[in-house]
Design a protein around this motif. Structure first.
Motif, PDB file in Angstrom:
ATOM      1  N   ILE A 193     -20.933 -25.298 -17.044  1.00 47.16           N
ATOM      2  CA  ILE A 193     -19.801 -24.369 -17.157  1.00 47.16           C
ATOM      3  C   ILE A 193     -20.323 -22.940 -17.162  1.00 47.16           C
ATOM      4  CG2 ILE A 193     -17.872 -23.631 -18.599  1.00 47.16           C
ATOM      5  CD1 ILE A 193     -17.770 -26.623 -19.588  1.00 47.16           C
ATOM      6  N   ARG A 194     -21.389 -22.710 -17.871  1.00 49.23           N
ATOM      7  CA  ARG A 194     -22.003 -21.374 -17.913  1.00 49.23           C
ATOM      8  C   ARG A 194     -22.483 -20.970 -16.519  1.00 49.23           C
ATOM      9  NH1 ARG A 194     -22.883 -16.487 -18.941  1.00 49.23           N
ATOM     10  NH2 ARG A 194     -24.885 -15.760 -19.643  1.00 49.23           N
ATOM     11  N   ALA A 195     -23.060 -21.894 -15.785  1.00 47.89           N
ATOM     12  CA  ALA A 195     -23.515 -21.606 -14.423  1.00 47.89           C
ATOM     13  C   ALA A 195     -22.330 -21.215 -13.537  1.00 47.89           C
ATOM     14  CB  ALA A 195     -24.256 -22.806 -13.839  1.00 47.89           C
ATOM     15  N   PHE A 196     -21.193 -21.867 -13.725  1.00 47.46           N
ATOM     16  CA  PHE A 196     -19.976 -21.484 -12.994  1.00 47.46           C
ATOM     17  C   PHE A 196     -19.583 -20.056 -13.356  1.00 47.46           C
ATOM     18  CE2 PHE A 196     -15.379 -20.943 -13.826  1.00 47.46           C
ATOM     19  CZ  PHE A 196     -14.942 -20.766 -12.510  1.00 47.46           C
ATOM     20  N   GLN A 197     -19.553 -19.775 -14.637  1.00 47.89           N
ATOM     21  CA  GLN A 197     -19.092 -18.470 -15.122  1.00 47.89           C
ATOM     22  C   GLN A 197     -19.977 -17.336 -14.624  1.00 47.89           C
ATOM     23  OE1 GLN A 197     -20.433 -16.867 -18.403  1.00 47.89           O
ATOM     24  NE2 GLN A 197     -19.013 -15.177 -18.184  1.00 47.89           N
ATOM     25  N   THR A 198     -21.256 -17.574 -14.476  1.00 46.75           N
ATOM     26  CA  THR A 198     -22.191 -16.518 -14.079  1.00 46.75           C
ATOM     27  C   THR A 198     -22.548 -16.551 -12.595  1.00 46.75           C
ATOM     28  OG1 THR A 198     -24.103 -17.863 -14.694  1.00 46.75           O
ATOM     29  CG2 THR A 198     -23.199 -16.388 -16.395  1.00 46.75           C
ATOM     30  N   ALA A 199     -21.994 -17.495 -11.860  1.00 46.42           N
ATOM     31  CA  ALA A 199     -22.295 -17.591 -10.425  1.00 46.42           C
ATOM     32  C   ALA A 199     -21.858 -16.317  -9.705  1.00 46.42           C
ATOM     33  CB  ALA A 199     -21.598 -18.799  -9.818  1.00 46.42           C
ATOM     34  N   ASP A 200     -22.669 -15.884  -8.771  1.00 49.21           N
ATOM     35  CA  ASP A 200     -22.336 -14.689  -7.993  1.00 49.21           C
ATOM     36  C   ASP A 200     -20.958 -14.814  -7.347  1.00 49.21           C
ATOM     37  OD1 ASP A 200     -24.761 -13.522  -8.658  1.00 49.21           O
ATOM     38  OD2 ASP A 200     -25.730 -14.025  -6.745  1.00 49.21           O
ATOM     39  N   SER A 201     -20.640 -16.000  -6.838  1.00 53.20           N
ATOM     40  CA  SER A 201     -19.347 -16.192  -6.177  1.00 53.20           C
ATOM     41  C   SER A 201     -18.189 -16.056  -7.167  1.00 53.20           C
ATOM     42  CB  SER A 201     -19.291 -17.554  -5.484  1.00 53.20           C
ATOM     43  OG  SER A 201     -19.478 -18.593  -6.436  1.00 53.20           O
ATOM     44  N   THR A 202     -18.358 -16.561  -8.376  1.00 52.71           N
ATOM     45  CA  THR A 202     -17.320 -16.432  -9.400  1.00 52.71           C
ATOM     46  C   THR A 202     -17.143 -14.975  -9.782  1.00 52.71           C
ATOM     47  OG1 THR A 202     -17.857 -18.629 -10.283  1.00 52.71           O
ATOM     48  CG2 THR A 202     -16.613 -17.154 -11.725  1.00 52.71           C
ATOM     49  N   GLU A 203     -18.250 -14.297 -10.051  1.00 51.26           N
ATOM     50  CA  GLU A 203     -18.186 -12.893 -10.459  1.00 51.26           C
ATOM     51  C   GLU A 203     -17.604 -12.017  -9.355  1.00 51.26           C
ATOM     52  OE1 GLU A 203     -22.048 -11.826 -11.961  1.00 51.26           O
ATOM     53  OE2 GLU A 203     -21.774 -13.028 -13.768  1.00 51.26           O
ATOM     54  N   ALA A 204     -17.978 -12.268  -8.103  1.00 49.12           N
ATOM     55  CA  ALA A 204     -17.463 -11.461  -6.989  1.00 49.12           C
ATOM     56  C   ALA A 204     -15.964 -11.679  -6.806  1.00 49.12           C
ATOM     57  CB  ALA A 204     -18.211 -11.802  -5.703  1.00 49.12           C
ATOM     58  N   ARG A 205     -15.532 -12.929  -6.863  1.00 45.77           N
ATOM     59  CA  ARG A 205     -14.104 -13.214  -6.714  1.00 45.77           C
ATOM     60  C   ARG A 205     -13.314 -12.578  -7.855  1.00 45.77           C
ATOM     61  NH1 ARG A 205     -11.141 -19.039  -7.446  1.00 45.77           N
ATOM     62  NH2 ARG A 205      -9.029 -18.194  -7.472  1.00 45.77           N
ATOM     63  N   MET A 206     -13.806 -12.715  -9.077  1.00 44.59           N
ATOM     64  CA  MET A 206     -13.096 -12.167 -10.229  1.00 44.59           C
ATOM     65  C   MET A 206     -13.031 -10.644 -10.124  1.00 44.59           C
ATOM     66  SD  MET A 206     -11.337 -12.766 -12.921  1.00 44.59           S
ATOM     67  CE  MET A 206     -11.676 -14.503 -13.165  1.00 44.59           C
ATOM     68  N   ARG A 207     -14.125 -10.017  -9.794  1.00 45.66           N
ATOM     69  CA  ARG A 207     -14.151  -8.558  -9.670  1.00 45.66           C
ATOM     70  C   ARG A 207     -13.147  -8.104  -8.617  1.00 45.66           C
ATOM     71  NH1 ARG A 207     -16.995  -4.233 -11.019  1.00 45.66           N
ATOM     72  NH2 ARG A 207     -17.286  -2.554  -9.537  1.00 45.66           N
ATOM     73  N   SER A 208     -13.117  -8.782  -7.502  1.00 42.71           N
ATOM     74  CA  SER A 208     -12.196  -8.440  -6.419  1.00 42.71           C
ATOM     75  C   SER A 208     -10.743  -8.565  -6.876  1.00 42.71           C
ATOM     76  CB  SER A 208     -12.463  -9.349  -5.216  1.00 42.71           C
ATOM     77  OG  SER A 208     -11.498  -9.148  -4.225  1.00 42.71           O
ATOM     78  N   GLU A 209     -10.427  -9.653  -7.555  1.00 40.62           N
ATOM     79  CA  GLU A 209      -9.057  -9.879  -8.013  1.00 40.62           C
ATOM     80  C   GLU A 209      -8.648  -8.872  -9.089  1.00 40.62           C
ATOM     81  OE1 GLU A 209      -8.128 -13.981  -8.922  1.00 40.62           O
ATOM     82  OE2 GLU A 209      -9.049 -14.651  -7.045  1.00 40.62           O
ATOM     83  N   VAL A 210      -9.544  -8.579 -10.007  1.00 39.78           N
ATOM     84  CA  VAL A 210      -9.241  -7.618 -11.070  1.00 39.78           C
ATOM     85  C   VAL A 210      -9.054  -6.220 -10.479  1.00 39.78           C
ATOM     86  CG1 VAL A 210     -10.172  -6.449 -13.125  1.00 39.78           C
ATOM     87  CG2 VAL A 210     -10.274  -8.939 -12.957  1.00 39.78           C
ATOM     88  N   MET A 211      -9.935  -5.830  -9.565  1.00 36.39           N
ATOM     89  CA  MET A 211      -9.813  -4.504  -8.960  1.00 36.39           C
ATOM     90  C   MET A 211      -8.519  -4.383  -8.155  1.00 36.39           C
ATOM     91  SD  MET A 211     -12.239  -2.911 -10.284  1.00 36.39           S
ATOM     92  CE  MET A 211     -12.115  -1.383  -9.396  1.00 36.39           C
ATOM     93  N   ALA A 212      -8.134  -5.439  -7.450  1.00 33.02           N
ATOM     94  CA  ALA A 212      -6.874  -5.420  -6.702  1.00 33.02           C
ATOM     95  C   ALA A 212      -5.696  -5.300  -7.661  1.00 33.02           C
ATOM     96  CB  ALA A 212      -6.753  -6.687  -5.852  1.00 33.02           C
ATOM     97  N   TYR A 213      -5.750  -6.036  -8.757  1.00 33.22           N
ATOM     98  CA  TYR A 213      -4.693  -5.987  -9.775  1.00 33.22           C
ATOM     99  C   TYR A 213      -4.564  -4.574 -10.340  1.00 33.22           C
ATOM    100  CZ  TYR A 213      -2.099  -7.449 -13.970  1.00 33.22           C
ATOM    101  OH  TYR A 213      -1.153  -7.598 -14.970  1.00 33.22           O
ATOM    102  N   PHE A 214      -5.703  -3.976 -10.664  1.00 30.29           N
ATOM    103  CA  PHE A 214      -5.693  -2.616 -11.195  1.00 30.29           C
ATOM    104  C   PHE A 214      -5.152  -1.629 -10.158  1.00 30.29           C
ATOM    105  CE2 PHE A 214      -9.236  -3.092 -14.623  1.00 30.29           C
ATOM    106  CZ  PHE A 214      -8.372  -3.852 -15.387  1.00 30.29           C
TER     107      PHE A 214
END
Length: 145
Positions: free
Chosen positions: A90-111
């Motif tokens: 689960i930690r590997a999922f949370q810290t995966a580059d793909s997870t972080e990139a997708r989350m950053r993209s979605e959060v920035m779009a939301y903002f």
């Protein structure tokens, strides 16, 4: 997005995920990541944590509701564990580059859709107040000082 310090909300999630756990069925980390990313409840929970964390890191009048956030994080972790994955997986999922990139993209779009501008704390504060007033998941994790 600014990163002032290790964010307590995200750090709490990371620490929760860092311990021991039961092994999952033989699945690759890519399969585990895909499974957890596809779970709408888990993903929306992580999204709410990321939104709240960015707001409180960039708005001097917002802070985390620490007990509520910790309880929320444990709930997300429990949901992820229901799949049978270990904490390390689960930690590997949370810290995966793909997870972080997708989350950053979605959060920035939301903002961006809500008028938040990097380097303008008042825009983060306005969104934080709106999230609190709306009773959103992110708003439930914040409080105005």
């Amino acid at each position: 997005m600014q990163t002032k310090t290790k964010a307590p909300l995200i750090a709490a999630f990371a620490l929760t995920l860092a311990g021991l756990g039961a092994p999952a069925l033989a699945a690759s980390q890519d399969e585990i990541n895909a499974t957890l990313a596809a779970d709408a409840s888990i993903w929306s929970g992580l999204f709410a944590l990321a939104v709240a964390d960015e707001i409180r890191n960039n708005c001097p009048t917002m802070e985390a509701r620490t007990v509520r956030a910790t309880t929320f994080v444990y709930g997300l972790y429990s949901q992820a564990r229901d799949y049978g994955f270990s904490r390390a997986e689960i930690r590997a999922f949370q810290t995966a580059d793909s997870t972080e990139a997708r989350m950053r993209s979605e959060v920035m779009a939301y903002f961006g859709q809500r008028g938040v501008r990097e380097g303008q704390p008042d825009t983060y504060c306005a969104l934080g107040q709106a999230e609190i007033a709306a009773g959103s998941q992110a708003g439930e994790l914040l409080r105005a000082r």
